[in-house]
Design a protein around this motif. Structure first.
Motif, PDB file in Angstrom:
ATOM      1  N   GLU A 122       0.829  -1.206   0.000  1.00 64.28           N
ATOM      2  CA  GLU A 122       0.000   0.000   0.000  1.00 64.28           C
ATOM      3  C   GLU A 122       0.865   1.259   0.000  1.00 64.28           C
ATOM      4  OE1 GLU A 122      -4.247   0.469   1.861  1.00 64.28           O
ATOM      5  OE2 GLU A 122      -2.740   0.834   3.422  1.00 64.28           O
ATOM      6  N   THR A 123       1.992   1.222   0.697  1.00 70.17           N
ATOM      7  CA  THR A 123       2.925   2.349   0.703  1.00 70.17           C
ATOM      8  C   THR A 123       3.463   2.605  -0.695  1.00 70.17           C
ATOM      9  OG1 THR A 123       3.562   1.883   2.989  1.00 70.17           O
ATOM     10  CG2 THR A 123       5.068   3.246   1.690  1.00 70.17           C
ATOM     11  N   LEU A 124       3.768   1.542  -1.421  1.00 70.70           N
ATOM     12  CA  LEU A 124       4.278   1.696  -2.786  1.00 70.70           C
ATOM     13  C   LEU A 124       3.208   2.241  -3.719  1.00 70.70           C
ATOM     14  CD1 LEU A 124       6.484  -1.493  -3.158  1.00 70.70           C
ATOM     15  CD2 LEU A 124       7.145   0.817  -2.463  1.00 70.70           C
ATOM     16  N   GLN A 125       1.978   1.807  -3.532  1.00 71.01           N
ATOM     17  CA  GLN A 125       0.885   2.368  -4.336  1.00 71.01           C
ATOM     18  C   GLN A 125       0.788   3.876  -4.115  1.00 71.01           C
ATOM     19  OE1 GLN A 125      -2.326   0.056  -2.753  1.00 71.01           O
ATOM     20  NE2 GLN A 125      -2.065  -1.641  -4.190  1.00 71.01           N
ATOM     21  N   ASN A 126       0.869   4.289  -2.847  1.00 72.67           N
ATOM     22  CA  ASN A 126       0.771   5.714  -2.517  1.00 72.67           C
ATOM     23  C   ASN A 126       1.984   6.492  -3.027  1.00 72.67           C
ATOM     24  OD1 ASN A 126      -1.658   5.211  -1.207  1.00 72.67           O
ATOM     25  ND2 ASN A 126      -0.690   4.968   0.798  1.00 72.67           N
ATOM     26  N   THR A 127       3.160   5.877  -2.936  1.00 72.37           N
ATOM     27  CA  THR A 127       4.375   6.524  -3.424  1.00 72.37           C
ATOM     28  C   THR A 127       4.291   6.762  -4.925  1.00 72.37           C
ATOM     29  OG1 THR A 127       5.710   5.505  -1.676  1.00 72.37           O
ATOM     30  CG2 THR A 127       6.887   6.310  -3.615  1.00 72.37           C
ATOM     31  N   ALA A 128       3.812   5.764  -5.645  1.00 74.75           N
ATOM     32  CA  ALA A 128       3.648   5.912  -7.089  1.00 74.75           C
ATOM     33  C   ALA A 128       2.639   7.015  -7.405  1.00 74.75           C
ATOM     34  CB  ALA A 128       3.198   4.589  -7.705  1.00 74.75           C
ATOM     35  N   GLU A 129       1.559   7.070  -6.642  1.00 76.37           N
ATOM     36  CA  GLU A 129       0.536   8.096  -6.864  1.00 76.37           C
ATOM     37  C   GLU A 129       1.105   9.498  -6.669  1.00 76.37           C
ATOM     38  OE1 GLU A 129      -3.972   9.289  -5.312  1.00 76.37           O
ATOM     39  OE2 GLU A 129      -2.949   7.513  -4.516  1.00 76.37           O
ATOM     40  N   GLU A 130       1.961   9.666  -5.666  1.00 79.76           N
ATOM     41  CA  GLU A 130       2.584  10.976  -5.425  1.00 79.76           C
ATOM     42  C   GLU A 130       3.449  11.416  -6.605  1.00 79.76           C
ATOM     43  OE1 GLU A 130       4.665  10.397  -1.798  1.00 79.76           O
ATOM     44  OE2 GLU A 130       2.853  10.264  -0.572  1.00 79.76           O
ATOM     45  N   ALA A 131       3.957  10.430  -7.347  1.00 80.72           N
ATOM     46  CA  ALA A 131       4.757  10.752  -8.539  1.00 80.72           C
ATOM     47  C   ALA A 131       3.885  10.778  -9.796  1.00 80.72           C
ATOM     48  CB  ALA A 131       5.877   9.725  -8.700  1.00 80.72           C
ATOM     49  N   ASN A 132       2.554  10.799  -9.593  1.00 74.03           N
ATOM     50  CA  ASN A 132       1.595  10.796 -10.697  1.00 74.03           C
ATOM     51  C   ASN A 132       1.749   9.558 -11.568  1.00 74.03           C
ATOM     52  OD1 ASN A 132      -0.607  11.880 -12.094  1.00 74.03           O
ATOM     53  ND2 ASN A 132       0.714  12.876 -13.609  1.00 74.03           N
ATOM     54  N   ARG A 133       1.997   8.439 -10.909  1.00 75.62           N
ATOM     55  CA  ARG A 133       2.123   7.160 -11.594  1.00 75.62           C
ATOM     56  C   ARG A 133       1.252   6.127 -10.886  1.00 75.62           C
ATOM     57  NH1 ARG A 133       4.117  10.253 -14.517  1.00 75.62           N
ATOM     58  NH2 ARG A 133       6.014  10.049 -15.792  1.00 75.62           N
ATOM     59  N   LEU A 134       1.110   4.979 -11.508  1.00 76.56           N
ATOM     60  CA  LEU A 134       0.320   3.884 -10.961  1.00 76.56           C
ATOM     61  C   LEU A 134       1.196   2.652 -10.797  1.00 76.56           C
ATOM     62  CD1 LEU A 134      -2.535   2.523 -10.340  1.00 76.56           C
ATOM     63  CD2 LEU A 134      -2.524   1.883 -12.773  1.00 76.56           C
ATOM     64  N   PHE A 135       1.181   2.057  -9.604  1.00 72.29           N
ATOM     65  CA  PHE A 135       1.715   0.713  -9.434  1.00 72.29           C
ATOM     66  C   PHE A 135       0.500  -0.188  -9.248  1.00 72.29           C
ATOM     67  CE2 PHE A 135       3.632  -2.784  -6.822  1.00 72.29           C
ATOM     68  CZ  PHE A 135       4.354  -3.332  -7.876  1.00 72.29           C
ATOM     69  N   PRO A 136       0.173  -1.034 -10.229  1.00 73.85           N
ATOM     70  CA  PRO A 136      -1.148  -1.639 -10.308  1.00 73.85           C
ATOM     71  C   PRO A 136      -1.385  -2.891  -9.469  1.00 73.85           C
ATOM     72  CG  PRO A 136       0.116  -2.240 -12.238  1.00 73.85           C
ATOM     73  CD  PRO A 136       0.969  -1.293 -11.446  1.00 73.85           C
ATOM     74  N   LEU A 137      -0.360  -3.440  -8.844  1.00 72.83           N
ATOM     75  CA  LEU A 137      -0.577  -4.624  -8.023  1.00 72.83           C
ATOM     76  C   LEU A 137      -1.529  -4.275  -6.881  1.00 72.83           C
ATOM     77  CD1 LEU A 137       0.138  -7.586  -7.472  1.00 72.83           C
ATOM     78  CD2 LEU A 137       2.059  -6.782  -6.095  1.00 72.83           C
ATOM     79  N   SER A 138      -2.637  -5.012  -6.761  1.00 72.63           N
ATOM     80  CA  SER A 138      -3.640  -4.694  -5.751  1.00 72.63           C
ATOM     81  C   SER A 138      -4.287  -5.975  -5.259  1.00 72.63           C
ATOM     82  CB  SER A 138      -4.706  -3.768  -6.349  1.00 72.63           C
ATOM     83  OG  SER A 138      -5.710  -3.455  -5.407  1.00 72.63           O
ATOM     84  N   LEU A 139      -4.283  -6.166  -3.929  1.00 72.04           N
ATOM     85  CA  LEU A 139      -4.885  -7.366  -3.349  1.00 72.04           C
ATOM     86  C   LEU A 139      -5.332  -7.077  -1.919  1.00 72.04           C
ATOM     87  CD1 LEU A 139      -2.109  -8.161  -1.741  1.00 72.04           C
ATOM     88  CD2 LEU A 139      -1.610  -9.408  -3.822  1.00 72.04           C
ATOM     89  N   GLY A 140      -6.056  -8.007  -1.336  1.00 66.40           N
ATOM     90  CA  GLY A 140      -6.689  -7.771  -0.049  1.00 66.40           C
ATOM     91  C   GLY A 140      -5.738  -7.484   1.091  1.00 66.40           C
ATOM     92  N   SER A 141      -4.536  -8.052   1.050  1.00 64.78           N
ATOM     93  CA  SER A 141      -3.584  -7.887   2.160  1.00 64.78           C
ATOM     94  C   SER A 141      -2.588  -6.766   1.914  1.00 64.78           C
ATOM     95  CB  SER A 141      -2.820  -9.200   2.386  1.00 64.78           C
ATOM     96  OG  SER A 141      -2.073  -9.559   1.235  1.00 64.78           O
ATOM     97  N   GLN A 142      -2.912  -5.825   1.016  1.00 63.21           N
ATOM     98  CA  GLN A 142      -1.933  -4.816   0.612  1.00 63.21           C
ATOM     99  C   GLN A 142      -1.524  -3.874   1.735  1.00 63.21           C
ATOM    100  OE1 GLN A 142      -4.236  -3.382  -2.675  1.00 63.21           O
ATOM    101  NE2 GLN A 142      -5.027  -1.617  -1.556  1.00 63.21           N
ATOM    102  N   GLY A 143      -2.285  -3.841   2.832  1.00 60.19           N
ATOM    103  CA  GLY A 143      -1.901  -3.005   3.955  1.00 60.19           C
ATOM    104  C   GLY A 143      -0.830  -3.621   4.830  1.00 60.19           C
ATOM    105  N   SER A 144      -0.505  -4.899   4.618  1.00 58.31           N
ATOM    106  CA  SER A 144       0.523  -5.566   5.424  1.00 58.31           C
ATOM    107  C   SER A 144       1.508  -6.377   4.586  1.00 58.31           C
ATOM    108  CB  SER A 144      -0.129  -6.481   6.471  1.00 58.31           C
ATOM    109  OG  SER A 144      -1.026  -7.390   5.861  1.00 58.31           O
ATOM    110  N   ALA A 145       1.121  -6.789   3.402  1.00 57.01           N
ATOM    111  CA  ALA A 145       2.016  -7.581   2.547  1.00 57.01           C
ATOM    112  C   ALA A 145       3.194  -6.740   2.082  1.00 57.01           C
ATOM    113  CB  ALA A 145       1.248  -8.123   1.345  1.00 57.01           C
ATOM    114  N   MET A 146       4.385  -7.346   2.063  1.00 57.70           N
ATOM    115  CA  MET A 146       5.606  -6.656   1.650  1.00 57.70           C
ATOM    116  C   MET A 146       6.006  -7.091   0.251  1.00 57.70           C
ATOM    117  SD  MET A 146       7.764  -6.838   5.210  1.00 57.70           S
ATOM    118  CE  MET A 146       7.011  -6.291   6.754  1.00 57.70           C
TER     119      MET A 146
END
Length: 468
Positions: free
Chosen positions: A117-141
């Motif tokens: 989830e941190t990487l998704q947010n980091t990509a968003e801040e750079a106006n980009r998308l990291f598309p991997l998305s799943l239920g455990s994204q708040g804890s999965a590394m």
């Protein structure tokens, strides 16, 4: 397994420093129990390296002494792949830095302990998308996700995790650091070593960093929650939606009525956005590069599906909050199942065109042979991934129920073979499916054992996982 002597423990402590290890039982406890509560393990020491050099130092000590290692990310494995049974446990959680964002190259280089989830947010801040998305994204590394080649809801558009990795850095079983971090999309210099490590579940080395693909952020995302009468209609609707949108479908998830009933019963704050009852439900997401015409495209696809009798009702999310609510109905199925009781779970894949026939035949056969059981089959229509779960009709089922229906797995996996599928779609093999893998794919396992022997001749890396 070689016994871990006090002298080896002392050497590991010295190599990693006071922040790099723990023998505190309370700190170790969450690391030695798997997410589903199926496996309980133990370890004499938890290592918490803060750098690739510290990982390499620890692995060298273990390799020289013949000590086995269990690497661990967010401990969200669903197959027991990261639960130690006496091995040295190496957690990558302190290695959580984003090393570089290269927006012009659409890539970012990150350490293995970064939360998805941190990487998704980091990509968003750079106006980009990291598309991997799943239920455990708040804890999965990300290191563990790469090691298991995780899937998620956007495989239809962006592919599995292995399709999102440009380069890797890893510590090999002898303690040597392999540095394959690169942002290159073309590199024909022999064997693609990173692809050996992706999906190897930590049996060939410890991933310490990765260079990941980024994508332009969609200007608009549209989401619909639809009611249908059959899985055949769902597959036809998928084809229609892809054609009508010009390939803009990014996710297409299916769930049966009994799954929705469980969610509504056990997950607070959920509600059905549709009136009436339907046998099946689909979450259809489309992503567009422009705002203009996005809603019209989705509405046109839904209208055509209505005309063809493929869907009976639909609701379109009007804002981000409603999109979250629609997705929550799909993403909390596992949570609702746990509240109901234990279930025999199967993560399998089938060619999309054959999914309806498989789901119908497998459900009918299992429920005929095990009348005390009820099938909940849901998942990713777009890539053929079915989570085929068998649970008790009565709430509160425990281990006795699981033991009684365990032979039902043979029914499921035999039909998977018949339909040309795979016994593992996105969760991996771990401990849970290693015997099944060996029985059904003996030639593949022979090849994998040869690779394992070449890279890890002493068998110290995650020794009980995947190949056993």
């Amino acid at each position: 397994m070689t016994e871990i002597s006090p002298a080896i423990i002392d050497r590991l402590k010295s190599a990693l420093g006071p922040k790099g290890w723990s023998q505190d039982a309370h700190e170790i406890e969450p690391h030695v129990k798997d997410w589903r509560g199926r496996y309980q393990g133990h370890s004499p020491i938890l290592l918490k390296p803060g750098s690739t050099a510290e990982v390499a130092a620890a692995v060298k000590i273990c390799a020289k002494a013949g000590i086995a290692i269990t690497p661990q990310g967010g401990n969200t494995s669903l197959c027991g792949a990261s639960t130690p049974q006496g091995e040295v446990l190496i957690s990558l959680k302190r290695m959580n830095q984003v090393r570089e964002i290269d927006a012009a190259n659409d890539s970012m280089t990150v350490e293995a302990g970064c939360i998805l989830e941190t990487l998704q947010n980091t990509a968003e801040e750079a106006n980009r998308l990291f598309p991997l998305s799943l239920g455990s994204q708040g804890s999965a590394m990300i290191g563990g996700l790469i090691s298991t080649n995780a899937g998620g809801v956007h495989v239809l558009r962006y592919g599995m995790t292995r399709d999102l990795v440009l380069g890797l850095e890893a510590v090999l079983p002898n303690g040597e650091v392999w540095s394959g971090l690169t942002g290159l999309r073309k590199d024909n210099t022999g064997y693609d070593i990173k692809q050996l490590l992706i999906g190897a579940e930590g049996t060939l080395g410890i991933i310490t960093a990765a260079t990941l693909k980024l994508f332009p952020r969609p200007a608009r995302m549209e989401l619909a929650f639809c009611g249908l009468k059959s899985t055949d209609d769902a597959v036809e609707f998928l084809g229609l939606a892809k054609q009508a949108s010009g390939g803009a479908v990014t996710a297409f998830e299916i769930m049966p009525r009994n799954a929705l009933d469980l969610v509504l019963e056990h997950v607070p704050g959920t509600r059905n956005p549709l009136q009436g009852r339907h046998d099946w439900y689909v979450v259809c997401e489309m992503s567009f590069g422009r705002e203009d015409g996005a809603r019209d495209t989705l509405e046109a696809a839904l209208g055509e599906a209505f005309e063809q009798g493929l869907i009976a009702d639909a609701a379109i999310a009007e804002n981000d909050s409603q999109q979250h609510d629609f997705w929550r109905l799909r993403e909390t199925i596992a949570e609702a199942e746990r509240a109901h009781g234990k279930a025999l779970k199967h993560d399998i894949s089938i060619p999309v065109s054959k999914m309806p026939a498989f789901m119908n035949q497998a459900t009918a056969t299992v429920e005929r042979d095990y009348p005390q059981a009820e099938v909940i089959a849901f998942g990713h229509v777009g890539d053929g991934n079915v989570h085929f779960n068998i649970m008790a009709r009565d709430a509160g089922a425990g281990d006795e129920f699981l033991a009684g229906i365990k032979p039902a797995s043979d029914i499921v996996y035999d039909l998977v073979d018949t339909f040309g599928g795979s016994i593992s779609a996105e969760h991996g093999i771990g401990i849970l499916k290693r015997e099944e893998l060996a029985r059904r794919k003996p030639v593949d396992v022979t090849v994998m054992r040869a690779i394992k022997q070449a890279l890890d001749p002493d068998g110290i890396m995650n020794p009980r996982v995947l190949l056993g």
